[in-house]
Scaffold this active site. Sequence first.
Site, PDB file in Angstrom:
ATOM      1  N   GLY A   1     -11.267   5.038  35.761  1.00 28.63           N
ATOM      2  CA  GLY A   1     -12.167   3.990  35.269  1.00 28.63           C
ATOM      3  C   GLY A   1     -11.917   3.582  33.824  1.00 28.63           C
TER       4      GLY A   1
ATOM      5  CB  ALA B   1      -3.101  13.116  30.441  1.00 31.63           C
ATOM      6  CG  LEU B   2      -5.136   7.092  26.637  1.00 32.37           C
ATOM      7  CD1 LEU B   2      -5.960   7.865  25.612  1.00 32.37           C
ATOM      8  CD2 LEU B   2      -4.329   5.993  25.914  1.00 32.37           C
TER       9      LEU B   2
ATOM     10  CB  ILE C   1      -0.459  11.469  34.444  1.00 26.80           C
ATOM     11  CG1 ILE C   1      -1.966  11.258  34.174  1.00 26.80           C
ATOM     12  CG2 ILE C   1       0.204  12.245  33.301  1.00 26.80           C
ATOM     13  CD1 ILE C   1      -2.304  10.300  33.044  1.00 26.80           C
TER      14      ILE C   1
ATOM     15  CG  ASP D   1       0.864   0.745  17.429  1.00 33.01           C
ATOM     16  OD1 ASP D   1       0.418  -0.031  18.299  1.00 33.01           O
ATOM     17  OD2 ASP D   1       0.271   0.989  16.356  1.00 33.01           O
TER      18      ASP D   1
ATOM     19  CD  GLU E   1       4.177   3.667  27.079  1.00 36.69           C
ATOM     20  OE1 GLU E   1       4.297   3.320  25.897  1.00 36.69           O
ATOM     21  OE2 GLU E   1       4.796   4.631  27.595  1.00 36.69           O
TER      22      GLU E   1
ATOM     23  NE  ARG F   1      26.674 -17.217  49.113  1.00 37.46           N
ATOM     24  CZ  ARG F   1      26.668 -17.024  50.414  1.00 37.46           C
ATOM     25  NH1 ARG F   1      27.477 -16.122  50.954  1.00 37.46           N
ATOM     26  NH2 ARG F   1      25.864 -17.707  51.192  1.00 37.46           N
TER      27      ARG F   1
HETATM   28  N1  COS Z   1      -3.036   2.323  14.895  1.00 36.15           N
HETATM   29  C1  COS Z   1      -3.938   3.088  14.236  1.00 36.15           C
HETATM   30  N2  COS Z   1      -5.280   2.976  14.458  1.00 36.15           N
HETATM   31  C2  COS Z   1      -5.694   2.053  15.348  1.00 36.15           C
HETATM   32  C3  COS Z   1      -4.789   1.247  16.069  1.00 36.15           C
HETATM   33  C4  COS Z   1      -3.413   1.397  15.807  1.00 36.15           C
HETATM   34  N3  COS Z   1      -2.499   0.662  16.438  1.00 36.15           N
HETATM   35  N4  COS Z   1      -5.505   0.429  16.883  1.00 36.15           N
HETATM   36  C5  COS Z   1      -6.797   0.721  16.693  1.00 36.15           C
HETATM   37  N5  COS Z   1      -6.912   1.706  15.761  1.00 36.15           N
HETATM   38  C6  COS Z   1      -8.145   2.299  15.229  1.00 36.15           C
HETATM   39  C7  COS Z   1      -9.000   1.210  14.649  1.00 36.15           C
HETATM   40  O1  COS Z   1      -8.662   0.953  13.302  1.00 36.15           O
HETATM   41  C8  COS Z   1     -10.394   1.797  14.777  1.00 36.15           C
HETATM   42  O2  COS Z   1     -10.604   2.697  13.704  1.00 36.15           O
HETATM   43  P1  COS Z   1     -12.045   2.772  12.947  1.00 36.15           P
HETATM   44  O3  COS Z   1     -13.002   3.205  14.026  1.00 36.15           O
HETATM   45  O4  COS Z   1     -11.817   3.802  11.899  1.00 36.15           O
HETATM   46  O5  COS Z   1     -12.315   1.406  12.448  1.00 36.15           O
HETATM   47  C9  COS Z   1     -10.305   2.607  16.062  1.00 36.15           C
HETATM   48  O6  COS Z   1      -8.912   2.860  16.284  1.00 36.15           O
HETATM   49  C10 COS Z   1     -10.854   1.858  17.264  1.00 36.15           C
HETATM   50  O7  COS Z   1     -10.155   0.634  17.355  1.00 36.15           O
HETATM   51  P2  COS Z   1     -10.731  -0.639  18.090  1.00 36.15           P
HETATM   52  O8  COS Z   1     -12.171  -0.827  17.715  1.00 36.15           O
HETATM   53  O9  COS Z   1      -9.775  -1.760  17.875  1.00 36.15           O
HETATM   54  O10 COS Z   1     -10.689  -0.150  19.615  1.00 36.15           O
HETATM   55  P3  COS Z   1     -10.943  -0.922  20.953  1.00 36.15           P
HETATM   56  O11 COS Z   1     -11.716  -0.062  21.860  1.00 36.15           O
HETATM   57  O12 COS Z   1     -11.454  -2.309  20.672  1.00 36.15           O
HETATM   58  O13 COS Z   1      -9.480  -1.012  21.593  1.00 36.15           O
HETATM   59  C11 COS Z   1      -7.308  -1.863  22.135  1.00 36.15           C
HETATM   60  C12 COS Z   1      -8.404  -1.660  21.074  1.00 36.15           C
HETATM   61  C13 COS Z   1      -7.716  -2.838  23.203  1.00 36.15           C
HETATM   62  C14 COS Z   1      -6.120  -2.394  21.372  1.00 36.15           C
HETATM   63  C15 COS Z   1      -6.948  -0.483  22.747  1.00 36.15           C
HETATM   64  O14 COS Z   1      -7.996  -0.027  23.535  1.00 36.15           O
HETATM   65  C16 COS Z   1      -5.707  -0.528  23.607  1.00 36.15           C
HETATM   66  O15 COS Z   1      -4.585  -0.493  23.115  1.00 36.15           O
HETATM   67  N6  COS Z   1      -5.893  -0.556  24.941  1.00 36.15           N
HETATM   68  C17 COS Z   1      -4.779  -0.427  25.873  1.00 36.15           C
HETATM   69  C18 COS Z   1      -4.558   1.017  26.155  1.00 36.15           C
HETATM   70  C19 COS Z   1      -3.255   1.225  26.864  1.00 36.15           C
HETATM   71  O16 COS Z   1      -2.205   0.829  26.402  1.00 36.15           O
HETATM   72  N7  COS Z   1      -3.337   1.893  27.999  1.00 36.15           N
HETATM   73  C20 COS Z   1      -2.184   2.291  28.720  1.00 36.15           C
HETATM   74  C21 COS Z   1      -2.223   3.751  28.768  1.00 36.15           C
HETATM   75  S1  COS Z   1      -0.779   4.567  28.594  1.00 36.15           S
HETATM   76  S2  COS Z   1       0.199   4.166  30.250  1.00 36.15           S
END
Ligand code: COS
Length: 378
Positions: free
Chosen positions: A129, A124-125, A157, A239, A362, A267
């Site tokens: 909004g 639940a992420l 979710i 990831d 994701e 077909r």
């Molecule tokens: N692994 C480990 N740490 C990570 C990471 C990763 N893959 N990606 C980012 N971080 C860390 C960064 O290093 C940063 O750490 P510090 O604050 O110590 O420097 C912190 O997390 C924040 O990262 P960042 O500034 O890049 O965050 P953003 O808000 O710019 O977001 C994206 C980055 C856009 C990549 C992220 O918000 C994302 O993946 N969004 C999509 C979310 C998603 O997939 N939603 C679907 C939900 S599940 S159905």
Amino acid sequence: MDFELDDGQRLVQQTARDYAQKTILPQAAAIDREERFPFEILKGLGELGLLAVNVPAALGGSEAGVVAYSLAMTEVARACASTAVTMAVTNMVGEVIAKFGTPAQAERHCPRLADGTWAAGAFALSEPGAGSDPGGMRTTARKVDGGWVLDGQKAWITSGAHAGVIVVWARTGGPGTAGISCFLVEKDHKGLLVGKHEDKLGLRGSNTVTLTFDDCEVPDDALFGELDGGFKIAMMALDGGRIGIASQAIGIGLAALDEAIVYAKDRQQFGKAIAEFQAIQWMIADSTTELSAARMLALRAAWLKEHTRPHSREASMAKVWASEAAVRACNRSVQIHGGYGYTREFAAERHLRDVRVSMIYEGTSEIQRTVIARQVLR
Ligand code: COS
């Protein structure tokens, strides 16, 4: 270089394929039509070790690795995409708890996720909004004596209504990504309210709900990972999750391709099978090539993760390519089926509906490209 699977990986792939083709596939159309959550099938997947493929054996998992997980996911998705996404999120939740949880948290939840005692796990992420930008979440966790009180709403979710354990992200600190923590909340917990089930285009057998946390008090030991360290846990989990979704998309694309081949050979038009026409052959060639490339990307990302190497960019590359290639393959399959492809008589239309969300959940295709570009341009 070695492109051969090892014996263990082949065994997991074969086990998943047998169960998927014999038990899941015959039910897939009904699961879709009746929006039936596949409780029984999930139990079966648990018995085969496919709900915790990359979870340590000491915690009830199969400990078969990420490559084996990717292979199993593709086989299950080839039969039923709704079952596959439920399996994907359960595996992701089990892995994340095994990796970041305390021993007590891992021992409580991982075996139950692995053997199907918990019908599923949920992640639940997202919020109404905060989708692509989870750092903008508004759900809060307020410290009280002996615990935390969660307030807010989560959206989209998967398995939210059925999951035995839900990993919940909430704001414990200031704004942005730094002030977010993670909590484990169990099914039926007081203050956890399950909202409406989404009426989706595809994956109709998977459960997708909003979850509301209304003065939901959890004990101190529900905190998961470090205080204010939740955002990174989410990113690391995603990831790995993206490798699962890439593998799922490949499975759906392959199913669509398989059916297009059978149909094209059968077909008859203009006095011969349509498979003899170059226009059809090229569509089949393109889908075969693109899905094969997707498989290479997904397995490489899986291999990197399995060897604890950086894999964030590779997981995003696999997901964006696999999901878009699979959408094209499913679309071509409908085209090859002609008018029949637009009816429920054939599975082609279900595959196209099911696969579409793989470009969205994701992390959208646009987010994957952002992750890739940020790393390339760093
Ligand atoms: N692994 C480990 N740490 C990570 C990471 C990763 N893959 N990606 C980012 N971080 C860390 C960064 O290093 C940063 O750490 P510090 O604050 O110590 O420097 C912190 O997390 C924040 O990262 P960042 O500034 O890049 O965050 P953003 O808000 O710019 O977001 C994206 C980055 C856009 C990549 C992220 O918000 C994302 O993946 N969004 C999509 C979310 C998603 O997939 N939603 C679907 C939900 S599940 S159905």
